[in-house]
Design a protein around this motif. Structure first.
Motif, PDB file in Angstrom:
ATOM      1  N   ARG A  29       0.812  -1.211   0.000  1.00  0.00           N
ATOM      2  CA  ARG A  29       0.000   0.000   0.000  1.00  0.00           C
ATOM      3  C   ARG A  29       0.846   1.263   0.000  1.00  0.00           C
ATOM      4  O   ARG A  29       0.491   2.251  -0.627  1.00  0.00           O
ATOM      5  CB  ARG A  29      -0.945   0.006   1.205  1.00  0.00           C
ATOM      6  N   LEU A  30       1.973   1.240   0.723  1.00  0.00           N
ATOM      7  CA  LEU A  30       2.744   2.479   0.862  1.00  0.00           C
ATOM      8  C   LEU A  30       3.901   2.576  -0.127  1.00  0.00           C
ATOM      9  O   LEU A  30       4.271   3.665  -0.538  1.00  0.00           O
ATOM     10  CB  LEU A  30       3.280   2.608   2.291  1.00  0.00           C
ATOM     11  N   PHE A  31       4.501   1.434  -0.484  1.00  0.00           N
ATOM     12  CA  PHE A  31       5.694   1.500  -1.313  1.00  0.00           C
ATOM     13  C   PHE A  31       5.516   0.825  -2.670  1.00  0.00           C
ATOM     14  O   PHE A  31       6.507   0.555  -3.348  1.00  0.00           O
ATOM     15  CB  PHE A  31       6.888   0.862  -0.579  1.00  0.00           C
ATOM     16  N   ALA A  32       4.281   0.533  -3.033  1.00  0.00           N
ATOM     17  CA  ALA A  32       3.989   0.012  -4.372  1.00  0.00           C
ATOM     18  C   ALA A  32       4.745  -1.275  -4.711  1.00  0.00           C
ATOM     19  O   ALA A  32       5.160  -1.485  -5.844  1.00  0.00           O
ATOM     20  CB  ALA A  32       4.276   1.080  -5.426  1.00  0.00           C
ATOM     21  N   THR A  33       4.948  -2.153  -3.726  1.00  0.00           N
ATOM     22  CA  THR A  33       5.513  -3.458  -4.039  1.00  0.00           C
ATOM     23  C   THR A  33       4.430  -4.339  -4.660  1.00  0.00           C
ATOM     24  O   THR A  33       3.276  -3.921  -4.801  1.00  0.00           O
ATOM     25  CB  THR A  33       6.038  -4.134  -2.760  1.00  0.00           C
ATOM     26  N   HIS A  34       4.816  -5.561  -5.023  1.00  0.00           N
ATOM     27  CA  HIS A  34       3.868  -6.419  -5.742  1.00  0.00           C
ATOM     28  C   HIS A  34       3.674  -7.761  -5.075  1.00  0.00           C
ATOM     29  O   HIS A  34       3.774  -8.793  -5.707  1.00  0.00           O
ATOM     30  CB  HIS A  34       4.344  -6.623  -7.178  1.00  0.00           C
TER      31      HIS A  34
END
Lengths: 289, 94, 649, 198
Positions: free
Chosen positions: C253-258
């Motif tokens: 949500r915060l760091f756009a990981t997948h």
């Protein structure tokens, strides 16, 4: 005495479930739902016996050993346990659980394979995909597509291939069989069949956001002839589905029932059976388009 | 009891170096996937056990029962979680 | 401007503004009150900095009761919304937020602190210990939990509550479909509270394993302590999974990981998998201490020893292992095929065996007893039948093929409420009433207590039995409304009445606390129930050092044998007692965690970094600090003992 | 093996024993933490999306170097504890300092490795695979970094207060932590790197 009250409530409830055969799940219209309803009824039966036994013991003990019924100088004995009794209370549950496990495994294999009585017939493949908060049904064989309603032939096995353009949803037609998830990165398969013509309720059972409550669809099971007739009619009257139109349909919101010529599978292929690196490529393409 | 020379530690260190080199063979030599993975599993778990006993002194007090139970239980649950997850999310699909 | 928009409520309504005002007024009232009565110093010295397990237990208890009402109001609103078809009391978004927070609040911020409250207060007393193994850590656990709870609760007035269900499945909970900060709150608040819980787990395992009174072997431990031991083992091995899952969700949500996204190789079901790897053991974390409470209450009021002690212990040990082996039954319908489902179906049903053993053991404990029906006993006796129904429906749900029909329906909702309410809530209320005199030195009124128990017992049945029916009739859970044609109306109306009965029952409990505080006699013996275990061997309320002389234990019911068979419990003379010092660091560190969490929720990075540095500074301070505690002199102990009614021999 | 007379200093008080047992339980929790990361790693390993796969970005030399550095640091801290039990404060301080320096070198290499990955187009946000790879490695790295500060604080205390029941207790617990991180690295080395390059 007070326990009796609770006991009666429970008996009443169990009774009303068993007798209330108009409950959708217990009123199956297809072989899969029938298997499941049978399992449910069987387990309710066995479980009721357990409940009755526990209740009976509890009531008996409460009536007999209330302090008010004992002499004042009665001092309860010290009992550590009894190997025979403890063996029984271990063995009987194990037997019940073993029996139920066998039933569970068998029935699970049954609902995961082609419906009983339909093994010989070629299944009708329908791609059912969900988007917020709609269902899209593609009939590759007939090359037509519907939104929020299903037309299905009776007497032919159905193979639903489920996936989602968004949150996880769950495709569920209670009277034809249990649900299965539709997810964005893979296809899941659900085998169903309808024995009798009729209109059935279908819905997304898995919470998917604001419009979830109304994420339903209508299922109409008709004879093969009527089905063919309907297909012909659609072919003649419905608009073709285009990529732009389909993109519009994917926008979040509710739509009524829609019918199209052609399917979105041609320009937006579904994900592969179970997502892995190789198949991921297809998925990427799908997103890019 | 109090030996000056850290024999145990030295032996532990040498064995862990050897095990690491054996594990590295998987990279430098051409094994099949199964053989390679088997080697890795053996070397990794042996090394872990070595560290536990030699360096971490897991069994030196009367709490060893609690400590070993704790670690074994942790490893069992960890393996169950890893393989259970793989079973449910990868291998289970036909 | 865009920055500040995040703090706004996504769907303002008069009710929410009213709550904002109410929260504001309450805070002002508390601050003014504390200042006016000059209680700030008292609050800081006696409560905020305390490391006494008993006070920490009471603080947990108060938090749990507050959260019970927060979650209860959510429940009433949900049942009211569904009572009639096409109701417009709540809109869809609001309803979604309410059921999401209801679940989280009830499980994480009500049930968890409630069991930890009782464990904190009772376990050290039952094993004859001075305190827990790490008193300072215990305080930190509490404050982390408390700050997590507070962070979660401000979500509904600042920025919006989570709305993706208490299970928060991705991708629904991902950025794409949940744009408000609600799910950030979920991820971070639970994370902070979860850290506290993990520390509790470590603390209590060490306490129970190493701080038992001389002579108390593992097989002589009271059953509640046994259940606490097993529970804490499950906590230690389950909570790290949640920690990782929440961290991954936060990063998505915060760091756009997948991790759980739908594109770029993310795997949405991985969240569900990890969530339930923690989530199912969590169920047993909640239920085992409850079993422990019943195992104390039932023998006390049947005036008999616990039947089948050994099998009780073994069944818990087996549950401890099996609880980690069943999580896939929460998503039988994911499409993983019959083989996987069969495996997890069987392991799930296997848990019914140890649970069944426990039920029968309680029944046989009543057998040949001399049963007094007091309020705690009434809860226990209501628990057995209702829990049995909840339990057997659990076995039904474990049958994977049938689960395809139960999954995501009201049937499931009925099942787990009929397990958790009698299993956890009844037990906690029973425990509360049972140990109340130990905690506060007076008894709760029995008449009001029994009324409440009956209302809650019957209310539970009325509220949840109809859901079995509407579930089998195709009512999915989490629907904010339904049409009249579905025919669900009648069942939901009945459920609403049940919910009202429950609400009245809970209000009665609060009234009972008020009434008894005002009117109950303070002149009660230390052992008012004629009970069996060690906690009753010391005074009520308990002096800070618990036992003036460490008890000597040589049987399972040591205190009972001490009373009835004249076995000597306290040998020797008073000695100096070593006590830990109070500390403000746990509170300050947790407050920094709160700031850190809040900054993370709203992505205010500078504040997050500053508070993180503060947190590490607290750890550094702790590392370098010299704290050897203090000693209570023999004279002091003598004085206290005499004041409390003489030393017990 | 040890009875009360020969008990090393770190076990000498009741609280010390509690601390050590408590830390072992914490290690149990850490096992689960890393197990969860490994489970996720194995599931996301092949989900590379548009990004590179493991064999494309892994290189053997820094990994090998990191492994030997960490193994050696585990050895030196073992020697440190050995020296501590013999009451040789100076030697112990030297071994602990060496351990921390090796740890620092490990972290340096890992940072180099991460920048290399990012250059290769494998950033945290690239794909499911890179997210879990960097998170797993990062979690271990963060543990080591935390350990560096912790070790430093302990060294300060040893220097100031000498070998007391408290400081030896803290040092021993720190050594458990350090060995455990070594064990975790062995698994990362075997099942992330070597399996990925096999």
């Amino acid at each position: 005495m007070k326990m009796k009250w609770a006991f009666l409530t429970i008996v009443f409830t169990a009774f009303s479930i068993l007798s209330g055969c108009d409950l959708l799940v217990l009123d199956p219209k297809g072989p899969q739902a029938e298997t499941q309803a049978d399992v449910i009824k069987l387990s309710i039966g066995i479980m009721s016996v357990i409940v009755v036994v526990v209740f009976a013991i509890l009531i008996y003990i409460l009536v007999k050993y209330r302090a008010s019924k004992q002499p004042d100088d009665y001092e309860p004995p010290h009992i550590e346990g009894n190997p025979i009794v403890e063996t029984i209370i271990v063995a009987v549950p194990i037997l019940i659980v073993t029996f139920l496990s066998i039933v569970s495994v068998q029935s699970n294999y049954a609902v995961e394979s082609a419906p009983t009585g339909y093994e010989e017939k070629e299944p009708l493949v329908i791609y059912a995909s969900s988007s917020n908060w709609k269902w899209h049904f593609s009939y590759p064989e007939q090359d037509i597509e519907t939104v929020n309603y299903l037309y299905i032939p009776t007497d032919r096995p159905l193979e639903f291939r489920l996936y989602s353009y968004g949150p996880i949803t769950s495709f569920w037609i209670p009277q034809l069989g249990g649900q299965k998830y539709a997810m964005a990165d893979m296809i899941t398969t659900l085998h169903l069949a309808a024995d009798v013509p009729g209109e059935y309720m279908g819905r997304n059972a898995n919470f998917s956001g604001k419009g979830f409550a109304k994420n339903t669809f209508n299922v109409k099971a008709v004879s093969q002839d009527d089905f063919d007739e309907w297909v012909d009619e659609v072919k003649e009257t419905a608009d073709p589905i285009t990529e732009e139109r389909f993109d519009e349909l994917l926008e979040p919101g509710h739509l009524g029932q829609l019918t199209f010529n052609g399917t979105h599978l041609d320009f937006m292929p579904p994900p592969m059976k179970h997502g892995s690196s190789m198949e991921e490529g297809d998925h990427e393409e799908m997103n890019m388009e | 009891m109090k030996e000056l020379f850290p024999r145990k530690q030295l032996l532990g260190f040498v064995s862990s170096l050897i095990l690491t080199i054996v594990a590295l063979l998987v990279y430098f030599l051409d094994f099949s996937f199964t053989v390679g993975l088997t080697i890795l599993l053996i070397t990794a778990f042996t090394q872990a056990a070595l560290q536990l006993v030699v360096f971490m002194h897991a069994g030196e007090t009367k709490d060893r029962g609690a400590i070993y139970t704790n670690i074994y239980y942790g490893i069992i649950i960890a393996l169950l979680t890893i393989f259970g997850s793989l079973l449910a999310l990868a291998w289970g699909y036909v | 401007m865009e920055f500040f928009e995040r703090f706004a409520i996504p769907h303002p309504s008069p009710a929410i503004y009213a709550s904002m005002v109410a929260i504001g007024l309450t805070v002002i009232a508390i601050i003014v009150g504390l200042t006016y009565f000059k209680k700030w110093g008292y609050l800081w010295r006696e409560w905020i900095t305390t490391v006494d397990h008993k006070r920490i237990g009471i603080m947990y208890l108060i938090s749990a009761l507050l959260m019970l009402f927060r979650g209860g109001v959510d429940a009433i609103m949900m049942r009211a919304q569904l009572a009639v078809p096409e109701n417009t009391l709540l809109d869809s978004q609001h309803y979604n937020e309410i059921f999401s927070t209801h679940g989280v609040v009830m499980i994480i911020f009500m049930a968890m602190p409630f069991i930890i409250a009782l464990m904190n207060y009772i376990v050290p007393l039952q094993i004859g210990a001075r305190d827990v193994a790490f008193p300072r850590l215990n305080a930190l656990s509490f404050w982390l939990f408390f700050m997590g709870a507070m962070l979660f609760n401000i979500s509904f007035v600042i920025g919006g509550s989570p709305d993706a269900g208490w299970t928060s499945y991705f991708p629904l909970a991902g950025n794409e479909f949940s744009k408000s900060v609600g799910t950030n709150y979920y991820m971070i608040a639970i994370q902070i509270a979860g850290l506290g819980t993990l520390m509790t787990g470590i603390n209590f395992i060490a306490t129970i394993l190493k701080m038992r009174a001389p002579g108390m072997t593992l097989m002589k431990m009271p059953m509640f302590t046994w259940s606490a031991l097993i529970t804490n083992i499950i906590i230690v091995f389950a909570f790290p999974v949640l920690t990782v899952a929440l961290a991954m969700g936060t990063m998505d949500r915060l760091f756009a990981t997948h991790f759980f996204t739908t594109g770029n190789g993310g795997m949405d079901m991985l969240w569900a998998n990890l969530f339930w790897v923690w989530g199912h053991p969590e169920v047993y974390i909640l239920i085992l201490p409850a079993f422990g409470v019943y195992s104390e209450v039932i023998p006390t009021f049947a005036r008999r020893n616990l039947y089948g002690y050994r099998s009780m212990v073994w069944s818990m040990v087996i549950i401890c292992l099996l609880s980690f082996l069943v999580w896939v039954h929460h998503f039988f319908t994911m499409g993983q095929g019959a083989l996987v489902n069969s495996i997890f179906s069987i392991t799930t049903m296997a848990i019914a065996v140890p649970t069944g053993i426990k039920i029968f053991n309680w029944l046989f404990t009543l057998w040949k007893g001399k049963i007094r029906i007091t309020t705690p006993m009434l809860y226990s006796l209501l628990f057995i039948p209702i829990f049995t129904i909840g339990g057997v429906t659990g076995v039904m749900l474990a049958m994977s093929a049938a689960d395809y029909q139960y999954h995501n329906t009201m049937f499931l909702v009925a099942h787990f409420h009929l397990v958790i309410i009698p299993g956890v809530v009844f037990a906690m209320l029973a425990g509360l009433t049972y140990w109340w005199p130990k905690m506060f030195g007076f008894m709760l009124n029995e008449r009001i207590g029994k009324w409440a128990a009956w209302l809650i017992g019957i209310g539970t049945c009325v509220a949840f039995f109809p859901m079995f029916i509407s579930g089998l009739d195709g009512q999915a859970r989490r629907m904010f409304t339904y049409s009249e044609a579905t025919g669900f109306g009648i069942w939901n109306m009945i459920a609403f009445f049940g919910a009202i009965m429950l609400a009245v029952g809970f209000v009665l409990i609060v009234y009972n606390i008020y009434y008894s505080t005002r009117y109950a006699s303070r002149d009660i013996p230390a052992d008012p129930w004629d009970a069996r275990s060690l906690e009753w061997a010391t005074h009520s309320p308990v002096p800070e050092y618990n036992f003036a002389i460490t008890p000597d234990v040589n049987s399972r019911d040591a205190f009972w044998n001490h009373k009835k068979n004249n076995q000597k419990l306290f040998k020797g003379d008073y000695q100096e007692i070593h006590m830990p010092n109070n500390s403000g660091v746990p509170f300050i560190m947790s407050a920094l965690f709160f700031v850190f969490g809040f900054a993370m929720v709203f992505s205010v990075w500078i504040l997050a970094i500053i508070s993180a540095i503060g947190i590490f500074a607290c750890m550094g301070h702790r590392s370098l600090e010299k704290d050897h505690g203090h000693h209570l002199s023999v004279d002091h102990i003598k004085e206290t003992e005499e004041k409390l009614g003489g030393a017990n021999s | 093996m040890n009875n009360d007379q020969t008990q090393p200093l770190e076990y000498s008080t009741e609280q010390n024993n509690l601390n050590i047992l408590g830390f072992w339980i914490f290690i149990g929790a850490e096992i689960m933490l890393f197990a969860t990361l490994f489970a996720s790693y194995f599931l996301l390993e092949n989900r590379t999306g548009g990004g590179p796969a493991g064999e494309e970005i892994f290189t053997i030399s820094p990994v090998m170097l990191e492994t030997f550095i960490l193994l050696t640091s585990s050895f030196t801290i073992g020697l440190g504890v050995h020296a501590m039990r013999l009451g040789r404060q100076k030697a112990m301080q030297v071994f602990f300092t060496v351990t921390l320096l090796l740890g620092l070198a490990f972290i340096g290499l890992e940072i180099y490795e991460f920048t290399h990955y990012v250059h290769e187009g494998a950033a945290l946000q690239t794909s499911g695979f890179t997210s879990i790879l960097l998170t797993t490695l990062g979690t271990h790295g963060a543990h080591v970094t935390f350990g560096l500060f912790w070790g430093l604080f302990i060294l300060i205390q040893i220097k100031k207060r000498g070998l007391t029941p408290e400081t030896t207790n803290k040092s021993f617990i720190f050594s458990l932590y350090w060995h455990f991180l070594d064990v975790v690295w062995i698994f990362i080395f075997s099942f992330v790197y070597l399996k990925g390059m096999m």
